[in-house]
Design an enzyme around this catalytic site. Structure first.
Site, PDB file in Angstrom:
ATOM      1  N   GLU A 335       3.061  -0.107  -0.474  1.00 50.46           N
ATOM      2  CA  GLU A 335       2.377  -1.027   0.421  1.00 50.46           C
ATOM      3  C   GLU A 335       1.040  -0.535   0.943  1.00 50.46           C
ATOM      4  O   GLU A 335       0.301  -1.293   1.576  1.00 50.46           O
ATOM      5  CB  GLU A 335       3.278  -1.425   1.593  1.00 50.46           C
ATOM      6  CG  GLU A 335       3.841  -0.296   2.404  1.00 50.46           C
ATOM      7  CD  GLU A 335       5.297  -0.006   2.052  1.00 50.46           C
ATOM      8  OE1 GLU A 335       6.076   0.258   2.972  1.00 50.46           O
ATOM      9  OE2 GLU A 335       5.640  -0.024   0.852  1.00 50.46           O
ATOM     10  N   ASN A 336       0.682   0.724   0.697  1.00 47.04           N
ATOM     11  CA  ASN A 336      -0.655   1.178   1.085  1.00 47.04           C
ATOM     12  C   ASN A 336      -1.706   0.855   0.030  1.00 47.04           C
ATOM     13  O   ASN A 336      -2.863   1.246   0.174  1.00 47.04           O
ATOM     14  CB  ASN A 336      -0.661   2.682   1.380  1.00 47.04           C
ATOM     15  CG  ASN A 336      -0.186   3.516   0.215  1.00 47.04           C
ATOM     16  OD1 ASN A 336       0.846   3.231  -0.383  1.00 47.04           O
ATOM     17  ND2 ASN A 336      -0.914   4.556  -0.114  1.00 47.04           N
TER      18      ASN A 336
END
Length: 507
Positions: A335-336
């Site tokens: 998710e980064n």
């Protein structure tokens, strides 16, 4: 060409020459030399946006210049987390310049945690995807939006602790309840946009006009933060001339940037993780706890399907790809800002700009793509991720999940609430030990810890059993070869049915 110019009017000539001058003249450079110039005019009572994720892409050069600056106080800081002790925004927490954080995760920052749990600062905990989208909305002039993340949790109910007393036991201030609205049969929460006064971000390259290019996964929150504030300050590892960054590679256009300064602080890595030789990974775990975890992880690896897109939580879930079945190809998302995670790097090949959601060093698989956190969570909430495997503290009989907080140990929800926010599209599998360290069941009638999501879990995998959640009831579908149904009943508070096709777990 010259003869044609002579035939047009005087006004037309002036207009032609003016347009020609515009096409070849660049605006004044935005580069400043000193940090004093970079932070000039920043005062107190501001909302400060800071890019970075863990230690990746953190604008330390500019932040360091703010430490103990007499004019900068009573700051509300917006950042996924606050770095680590002695790094990033954590320094402004120590000096007392930050009085409120808006974040998704405390992480391993003991200073941040202690200040929060002893009533020294306010903390507005926000799901990581909502945080990115609140900043993006503010940048786009959108005052609020509806999100599915956090429905049925303390976020909706207004029970997230904002400020504790000095003992950390009494909540002095709680979050505001969210407005709820239903769209197409689903509930959504109204999330307010965030508008920043100052943004500090870090780029790998910036040209003198302010166009920025971010390397690897260091785009994270930097791109979206940089678009939002009234004053955006970029520290860049390399400052180049206009045109040296191809237009198609500009991740943050110059229109958003006010000042550019050379970065002079080193890049660090929070967690070094390396690929282990096959001989080491094939060794059988020694302790009883290792054996339990190995059984869970190997069984979880069977949840992957060929060609699917998956997101893995921190801890045991990240180990599951080590045991992928043959002929199964899966694209892993972090998710980064990574789609297409590769294996951990070999020692000496780690890259500070390539980390996963657990802040660990990673590599990229062939065909990988990179983007900002706001786009990452758009994929997640939009149902593009087929499977997410998460750790759990407790799961209820109806498929509620609690995995982000327990008394005295609030770390923040990170991206977990977003990951379980669209269970109709994303299958949620929870992996955990069947009982806690004191032998108490973790599969309960109702979760006692704050919820991550309601009615979101599809399957539970423990060291003793595999349960499916079917129409808000538990069904035992697999059992450890050395366990009995009676033992599982004793160690499971929630009632469950036994599938007529009950099988032994095979790993």
């Amino acid at each position: 060409m010259l003869s044609s110019i002579k035939t047009i009017s005087t006004n037309s000539k002036k207009r032609f020459l003016f347009i020609r001058c515009l096409s070849i003249t660049h605006p004044k450079t935005k580069v400043v030399i000193t940090t004093d110039e970079a932070i000039e005019g920043i005062g107190s009572n501001i909302t400060l946006l800071s890019g970075g994720f863990g230690l990746s892409g953190v604008p330390d050069t500019v932040i360091n210049a703010m430490v103990n600056h007499p004019a900068i106080n009573n700051v509300t800081a917006v950042s996924n987390n606050a770095g680590l002790d002695g790094r990033g925004l954590s320094q402004l927490l120590v000096t007392g310049q930050i009085t409120k954080m808006i974040s998704s995760y405390i992480g391993g920052n003991r200073t941040f945690e202690k200040l929060y749990l002893t009533g020294k600062i306010d903390l507005e905990l926000t799901p990581q995807g909502n945080l990115a989208e609140r900043v993006r909305a503010g940048a786009a002039g959108i005052p609020a939006f509806y999100s599915s993340a956090g429905v049925g949790t303390w976020l909706e109910e207004g029970k997230l602790p904002v400020r504790y007393d000095e003992t950390g036991e009494k909540v002095l201030k709680a979050s505001e309840p969210r407005e709820v609205r239903e769209f197409n049969g689903r509930k959504f929460l109204l999330e307010p946009a965030i508008n920043g006064d100052v943004a500090v971000i870090k780029a790998y390259k910036a040209d003198t006009l302010g166009n920025c290019w971010f390397r690897g996964a260091a785009r994270n929150f930097n791109s979206v933060m940089g678009r939002n504030a009234k004053l955006t300050i970029v520290e860049a590892e390399h400052i180049v001339e206009p045109g040296e960054i191809p237009p198609e590679d500009v991740h943050l256009p110059s229109i958003y940037v006010d000042r550019v300064i050379k970065s002079t602080t080193p890049k660090d890595i929070e967690i070094f993780k390396y690929s282990e030789p096959a001989s080491e990974t094939s060794e059988e775990p020694k302790s009883e706890n290792d054996l339990k975890r190995a059984k869970i992880v190997k069984r979880a690896a069977q949840e992957f399907t060929d060609g699917s897109f998956a997101n893995l939580g921190i801890g045991m879930p990240t180990l599951a790809p080590n045991y992928l079945p043959e002929n199964i190809n899966v694209t892993l998302q972090s998710e980064n800002g990574i789609l297409g995670l590769g294996p951990y790097p070999q020692k000496g090949e780690e890259d500070a700009d390539l980390i996963n959601a657990g802040k660990e060093t990673v590599t990229l698989a062939p065909g990988a793509s990179l983007f900002g956190s706001e786009e990452s969570f758009a994929m997640i909430r939009g149902g593009k991720i087929d499977l997410t495997i998460l750790g759990g503290l407790q799961v209820s009989s109806k498929g509620d999940l609690a995995n982000w907080g327990l008394p005295g140990r609030v770390k923040g929800m990170g991206g977990a609430m977003d990951l379980v926010s669209n269970p109709a599209a994303t299958r949620v599998v929870v992996v955990m030990e069947h009982v806690d360290k004191k032998g108490r069941p973790k599969i309960l009638n109702e979760c006692q810890f704050p919820l991550t999501g309601k009615r979101c879990v599809s399957r539970i995998i423990t060291d003793l059993a595999v349960f499916d959640v079917v129409d808000e009831r538990l069904v035992l579908i697999e059992i450890d070869p050395e366990a009995t149904v009676e033992e599982i009943k004793q160690k499971t508070e929630a009632p469950f049915e036994v599938s007529p096709n009950l099988k032994k777990i095979e790993i």
